[in-house]
Enzyme design. Structure first.
Site, PDB file in Angstrom:
ATOM      1  N   LYS A 105       0.817  -1.216   0.000  1.00 58.55           N
ATOM      2  CA  LYS A 105       0.000   0.000   0.000  1.00 58.55           C
ATOM      3  C   LYS A 105       0.851   1.267   0.000  1.00 58.55           C
ATOM      4  O   LYS A 105       0.334   2.351  -0.280  1.00 58.55           O
ATOM      5  CB  LYS A 105      -0.964   0.005   1.190  1.00 58.55           C
ATOM      6  CG  LYS A 105      -0.339   0.215   2.550  1.00 58.55           C
ATOM      7  CD  LYS A 105      -1.394   0.181   3.647  1.00 58.55           C
ATOM      8  CE  LYS A 105      -0.779   0.351   5.024  1.00 58.55           C
ATOM      9  NZ  LYS A 105      -0.170   1.660   5.246  1.00 58.55           N
ATOM     10  N   ASP A 106       2.148   1.136   0.271  1.00 61.02           N
ATOM     11  CA  ASP A 106       3.039   2.297   0.266  1.00 61.02           C
ATOM     12  C   ASP A 106       3.672   2.545  -1.098  1.00 61.02           C
ATOM     13  O   ASP A 106       4.463   3.477  -1.242  1.00 61.02           O
ATOM     14  CB  ASP A 106       4.167   2.106   1.292  1.00 61.02           C
ATOM     15  CG  ASP A 106       3.657   2.153   2.727  1.00 61.02           C
ATOM     16  OD1 ASP A 106       2.609   2.770   2.960  1.00 61.02           O
ATOM     17  OD2 ASP A 106       4.307   1.568   3.606  1.00 61.02           O
ATOM     18  N   ALA A 137      -2.219   9.613  10.009  1.00 58.41           N
ATOM     19  CA  ALA A 137      -1.465  10.226   8.919  1.00 58.41           C
ATOM     20  C   ALA A 137      -2.108   9.957   7.564  1.00 58.41           C
ATOM     21  O   ALA A 137      -1.707  10.540   6.563  1.00 58.41           O
ATOM     22  CB  ALA A 137      -0.033   9.682   8.907  1.00 58.41           C
ATOM     23  N   LEU A 169      -4.850  10.107   4.679  1.00 56.83           N
ATOM     24  CA  LEU A 169      -5.982  10.903   4.210  1.00 56.83           C
ATOM     25  C   LEU A 169      -7.238  10.048   4.100  1.00 56.83           C
ATOM     26  O   LEU A 169      -8.347  10.532   4.343  1.00 56.83           O
ATOM     27  CB  LEU A 169      -5.664  11.528   2.853  1.00 56.83           C
ATOM     28  CG  LEU A 169      -4.715  12.723   2.825  1.00 56.83           C
ATOM     29  CD1 LEU A 169      -4.634  13.289   1.411  1.00 56.83           C
ATOM     30  CD2 LEU A 169      -5.172  13.814   3.778  1.00 56.83           C
ATOM     31  N   ARG A 170      -7.092   8.791   3.698  1.00 57.86           N
ATOM     32  CA  ARG A 170      -8.249   7.895   3.622  1.00 57.86           C
ATOM     33  C   ARG A 170      -8.890   7.716   4.986  1.00 57.86           C
ATOM     34  O   ARG A 170     -10.113   7.874   5.143  1.00 57.86           O
ATOM     35  CB  ARG A 170      -7.812   6.530   3.056  1.00 57.86           C
ATOM     36  CG  ARG A 170      -8.914   5.468   3.100  1.00 57.86           C
ATOM     37  CD  ARG A 170      -8.355   4.091   2.779  1.00 57.86           C
ATOM     38  NE  ARG A 170      -7.333   3.682   3.734  1.00 57.86           N
ATOM     39  CZ  ARG A 170      -7.569   3.024   4.860  1.00 57.86           C
ATOM     40  NH1 ARG A 170      -8.801   2.716   5.207  1.00 57.86           N
ATOM     41  NH2 ARG A 170      -6.577   2.675   5.672  1.00 57.86           N
ATOM     42  N   ARG A 171      -8.077   7.387   5.991  1.00 54.37           N
ATOM     43  CA  ARG A 171      -8.634   7.193   7.330  1.00 54.37           C
ATOM     44  C   ARG A 171      -9.241   8.491   7.857  1.00 54.37           C
ATOM     45  O   ARG A 171     -10.307   8.486   8.472  1.00 54.37           O
ATOM     46  CB  ARG A 171      -7.557   6.682   8.286  1.00 54.37           C
ATOM     47  CG  ARG A 171      -7.146   5.245   8.015  1.00 54.37           C
ATOM     48  CD  ARG A 171      -6.077   4.777   8.978  1.00 54.37           C
ATOM     49  NE  ARG A 171      -5.654   3.405   8.686  1.00 54.37           N
ATOM     50  CZ  ARG A 171      -4.408   3.001   8.646  1.00 54.37           C
ATOM     51  NH1 ARG A 171      -3.414   3.846   8.901  1.00 54.37           N
ATOM     52  NH2 ARG A 171      -4.115   1.742   8.357  1.00 54.37           N
ATOM     53  N   ARG A 199       2.160  10.846  12.484  1.00 50.89           N
ATOM     54  CA  ARG A 199       3.091  10.098  11.659  1.00 50.89           C
ATOM     55  C   ARG A 199       4.127   9.424  12.532  1.00 50.89           C
ATOM     56  O   ARG A 199       4.251   9.715  13.711  1.00 50.89           O
ATOM     57  CB  ARG A 199       3.777  11.026  10.636  1.00 50.89           C
ATOM     58  CG  ARG A 199       2.902  11.369   9.424  1.00 50.89           C
ATOM     59  CD  ARG A 199       3.736  11.800   8.243  1.00 50.89           C
ATOM     60  NE  ARG A 199       4.675  10.747   7.859  1.00 50.89           N
ATOM     61  CZ  ARG A 199       5.847  10.972   7.267  1.00 50.89           C
ATOM     62  NH1 ARG A 199       6.240  12.217   7.023  1.00 50.89           N
ATOM     63  NH2 ARG A 199       6.633   9.979   6.940  1.00 50.89           N
ATOM     64  N   ARG A 249       3.614   5.968  17.190  1.00 45.94           N
ATOM     65  CA  ARG A 249       2.207   6.394  17.249  1.00 45.94           C
ATOM     66  C   ARG A 249       1.530   5.897  18.520  1.00 45.94           C
ATOM     67  O   ARG A 249       0.742   6.624  19.134  1.00 45.94           O
ATOM     68  CB  ARG A 249       1.467   5.887  16.016  1.00 45.94           C
ATOM     69  CG  ARG A 249       2.029   6.444  14.709  1.00 45.94           C
ATOM     70  CD  ARG A 249       1.157   6.093  13.541  1.00 45.94           C
ATOM     71  NE  ARG A 249       1.932   5.937  12.317  1.00 45.94           N
ATOM     72  CZ  ARG A 249       1.414   5.755  11.124  1.00 45.94           C
ATOM     73  NH1 ARG A 249       0.102   5.703  10.985  1.00 45.94           N
ATOM     74  NH2 ARG A 249       2.188   5.614  10.058  1.00 45.94           N
ATOM     75  N   CYS A 287      -0.861   9.530  -2.060  1.00 46.68           N
ATOM     76  CA  CYS A 287      -1.127   9.950  -0.680  1.00 46.68           C
ATOM     77  C   CYS A 287      -1.897  11.268  -0.632  1.00 46.68           C
ATOM     78  O   CYS A 287      -2.257  11.727   0.451  1.00 46.68           O
ATOM     79  CB  CYS A 287       0.193  10.080   0.079  1.00 46.68           C
ATOM     80  SG  CYS A 287       0.907   8.501   0.550  1.00 46.68           S
TER      81      CYS A 287
END
Length: 309
Positions: A85-86, A130, A132-134, A151, A157, A244
């Site tokens: 996913k990164d 960190a 944007l989706r969440r 982040r 975290r 992102c």
């Protein structure tokens, strides 16, 4: 016959190293080679070093892969292990994602300090993330909450949360499981109501195109259902030019010879969304993902992304 160890590139975080060691162990078993034939080479990436700003402000997903891919292209590494996913949807010329390990749990994990469930947080509570989706999905469900940037590595975290910098945070459950932190979540979010990032939970193995020796090495441990699902999800992202900077969710599921995909795009405030579902043959996984992206982009209209980017 290989006499020197294969060089495996990875980020140096505890999670990345856990993923690299899992890859090494699978390769060792598949090819009946001693673990010493696989040398794990940790590299610090720009994304690891620059933790004071959102990824959307400093270049997006490629920040976690640039150094690894440069050494792949130079021949200093034989292949690299990534959290899929990164990865940017467009890889550097000459590189490919050759294989994926069996996918872990795709769900997002909610870790609550002041309430055990997202919907039970008090009005105005602070959630750190960190992604944007969440952030967008949180605001869609709870527009009353304050969302701040969180982040750093998993332990960073969790430390910030324990220090009271937020009332809750969200992490990928797959990463927590790989770090043996299964007990940390206070709630696992339903992927239908809180859809994951494309390729979440999948470990991807990247190598040079045309390097048949390494391609054959990696193909032996490729999990085909994961490969098909992730290729569908990445095609969806590519059709939307996803990065992102974009709140995008998507999940493909495989059943026998069939594939079903569900995707969502949102505005950062979570108040406007467009969803899409497509089904078809596994053999057409990438085509289905691309079609889903084109379909949802058409439904959203030309001004959807430009209205907030």
């Amino acid at each position: 016959m290989q006499t020197k160890p294969f060089r495996i590139g990875t980020r140096g975080s505890p999670l990345a190293l856990a993923q690299a060691f899992e890859t090494r162990d699978r390769l060792s078993a598949a090819h009946d080679l001693p673990p010493e034939m696989f040398e794990i080479v940790p590299l610090a990436t720009k994304g690891d070093r620059m933790t004071d700003r959102p990824l959307s402000e400093i270049g997006g997903k490629g920040l976690f892969t640039e150094e690894l891919e440069a050494q792949l292209l130079s021949g200093d590494l034989d292949f690299a292990v990534h959290s899929s996913k990164d990865m940017a949807t467009k890889l550097p010329e000459g590189l490919e994602l050759r294989a994926f390990l069996p996918r872990e749990d795709v769900r997002d994990a909610f870790i609550g300090r002041t309430a055990p469930r997202l919907l039970e947080l008090p009005h105005g509570a602070i959630v750190g993330s960190a992604s944007l989706r969440r952030q967008a999905l949180i605001r869609r469900l709870r527009p009353d909450l304050e969302v701040i940037i969180f982040r750093g590595l998993v332990d960073t975290r969790l430390r910030k949360l324990a220090e009271g910098q937020a009332d809750a945070t969200l992490l990928a459950f797959a990463g927590l499981k790989r770090l043996n932190k299964d007990e940390v979540p206070t709630e696992l979010l339903d992927p239908k109501a809180f859809p994951p990032a494309p390729a979440q939970g999948a470990i991807g193995l990247e190598c040079r195109i045309g390097d048949s020796r390494i391609q054959d090495l990696l193909s032996a441990i490729n999990d085909v259902p994961t490969y098909d699902a992730v290729m569908c999800e990445r095609a969806f992202l590519a059709a939307l030019d996803g990065s992102c900077r974009t709140p995008i969710a998507g999940l493909a599921t495989c059943h026998s010879e069939d594939l079903h995909f569900h995707g969502v795009i949102l505005t950062p405030d979570g108040q406007t969304e467009h969803a899409v579902e497509v089904s078809g043959r596994l053999a057409d996984a990438e085509t289905l993902g691309r079609q889903a992206g084109e379909k949802v982009r058409q439904a959203a209209g030309p001004g959807f992304f430009e209205s907030w980017t």
